[in-house]
Design a protein around this motif. Structure first.
Motif, PDB file in Angstrom:
ATOM      1  N   LEU A  94     -20.638  -1.773  30.624  1.00  0.00           N
ATOM      2  CA  LEU A  94     -21.487  -1.599  31.803  1.00  0.00           C
ATOM      3  C   LEU A  94     -21.309  -2.759  32.784  1.00  0.00           C
ATOM      4  O   LEU A  94     -21.279  -2.552  33.999  1.00  0.00           O
ATOM      5  CB  LEU A  94     -22.961  -1.478  31.391  1.00  0.00           C
ATOM      6  CG  LEU A  94     -23.326  -0.217  30.602  1.00  0.00           C
ATOM      7  CD1 LEU A  94     -24.777  -0.284  30.149  1.00  0.00           C
ATOM      8  CD2 LEU A  94     -23.067   1.039  31.418  1.00  0.00           C
ATOM      9  N   GLU A 126     -23.082  -3.580  36.178  1.00  0.00           N
ATOM     10  CA  GLU A 126     -24.499  -3.339  35.885  1.00  0.00           C
ATOM     11  C   GLU A 126     -25.068  -4.406  34.958  1.00  0.00           C
ATOM     12  O   GLU A 126     -24.419  -4.834  34.011  1.00  0.00           O
ATOM     13  CB  GLU A 126     -24.681  -1.955  35.255  1.00  0.00           C
ATOM     14  CG  GLU A 126     -24.317  -0.834  36.196  1.00  0.00           C
ATOM     15  CD  GLU A 126     -24.513   0.547  35.600  1.00  0.00           C
ATOM     16  OE1 GLU A 126     -24.074   1.509  36.242  1.00  0.00           O
ATOM     17  OE2 GLU A 126     -25.090   0.677  34.502  1.00  0.00           O
ATOM     18  N   SER A 166     -27.625   3.084  34.637  1.00  0.00           N
ATOM     19  CA  SER A 166     -27.446   3.706  33.320  1.00  0.00           C
ATOM     20  C   SER A 166     -28.708   3.490  32.503  1.00  0.00           C
ATOM     21  O   SER A 166     -29.314   2.426  32.563  1.00  0.00           O
ATOM     22  CB  SER A 166     -26.269   3.061  32.572  1.00  0.00           C
ATOM     23  OG  SER A 166     -25.078   3.168  33.311  1.00  0.00           O
ATOM     24  N   THR A 221     -30.019   3.498  28.554  1.00  0.00           N
ATOM     25  CA  THR A 221     -29.521   3.444  27.180  1.00  0.00           C
ATOM     26  C   THR A 221     -30.686   3.409  26.204  1.00  0.00           C
ATOM     27  O   THR A 221     -31.795   3.022  26.556  1.00  0.00           O
ATOM     28  CB  THR A 221     -28.659   2.193  26.947  1.00  0.00           C
ATOM     29  OG1 THR A 221     -29.472   1.029  27.102  1.00  0.00           O
ATOM     30  CG2 THR A 221     -27.476   2.135  27.900  1.00  0.00           C
ATOM     31  N   LEU A 253     -25.663   5.821  25.448  1.00  0.00           N
ATOM     32  CA  LEU A 253     -25.840   6.061  26.873  1.00  0.00           C
ATOM     33  C   LEU A 253     -26.453   7.442  27.026  1.00  0.00           C
ATOM     34  O   LEU A 253     -25.879   8.436  26.558  1.00  0.00           O
ATOM     35  CB  LEU A 253     -24.473   5.999  27.551  1.00  0.00           C
ATOM     36  CG  LEU A 253     -24.427   6.050  29.056  1.00  0.00           C
ATOM     37  CD1 LEU A 253     -25.125   4.842  29.655  1.00  0.00           C
ATOM     38  CD2 LEU A 253     -22.977   6.106  29.509  1.00  0.00           C
ATOM     39  N   THR A 283     -26.859   8.497  33.503  1.00  0.00           N
ATOM     40  CA  THR A 283     -26.254   7.630  34.505  1.00  0.00           C
ATOM     41  C   THR A 283     -26.472   8.244  35.874  1.00  0.00           C
ATOM     42  O   THR A 283     -26.760   9.440  35.989  1.00  0.00           O
ATOM     43  CB  THR A 283     -24.738   7.454  34.288  1.00  0.00           C
ATOM     44  OG1 THR A 283     -24.101   8.728  34.400  1.00  0.00           O
ATOM     45  CG2 THR A 283     -24.434   6.838  32.939  1.00  0.00           C
TER      46      THR A 283
END
Length: 92
Positions: free
Chosen positions: A27, A33, A59, A61, A71, A74
């Protein structure tokens, strides 16, 4: 939250899961991210939102107590908000 947990179980079968450090690196390096928020979910899982304020990607998670991170969603157009609760007694 229950739907997210059910989706996470489904995500595990779709190979959207890996050790936490691997997903975080992907990520960060792939999308820029960083973690923006986190919370404790069902069964002691950790739910986190990662996002890039530069690109707007985000995202969501879920990490199990075993360290497996999945994940679950998104998207684009991330925007950080800090909204106040409406006054009590206001139905709008």
């Amino acid at each position: 939250m229950i739907a997210a947990m059910a989706f996470a179980a489904s995500a595990q079968s779709m190979s959207n899961c890996a050790p936490r450090d691997v997903v975080i690196e992907r990520l960060a390096n792939g999308f820029g991210e960083t973690r923006q928020s986190m919370g404790l979910g069902a069964n002691n899982s950790v739910v986190e939102v990662f996002a890039s304020v530069e690109s707007g990607t985000w995202s969501i998670t879920i990490t199990s107590p075993s360290g497996l991170m999945c994940l679950v969603a998104t998207g684009q157009a991330f925007e950080a908000l800090a909204e106040a609760l409406p006054p009590k007694g206001d139905d709008t």
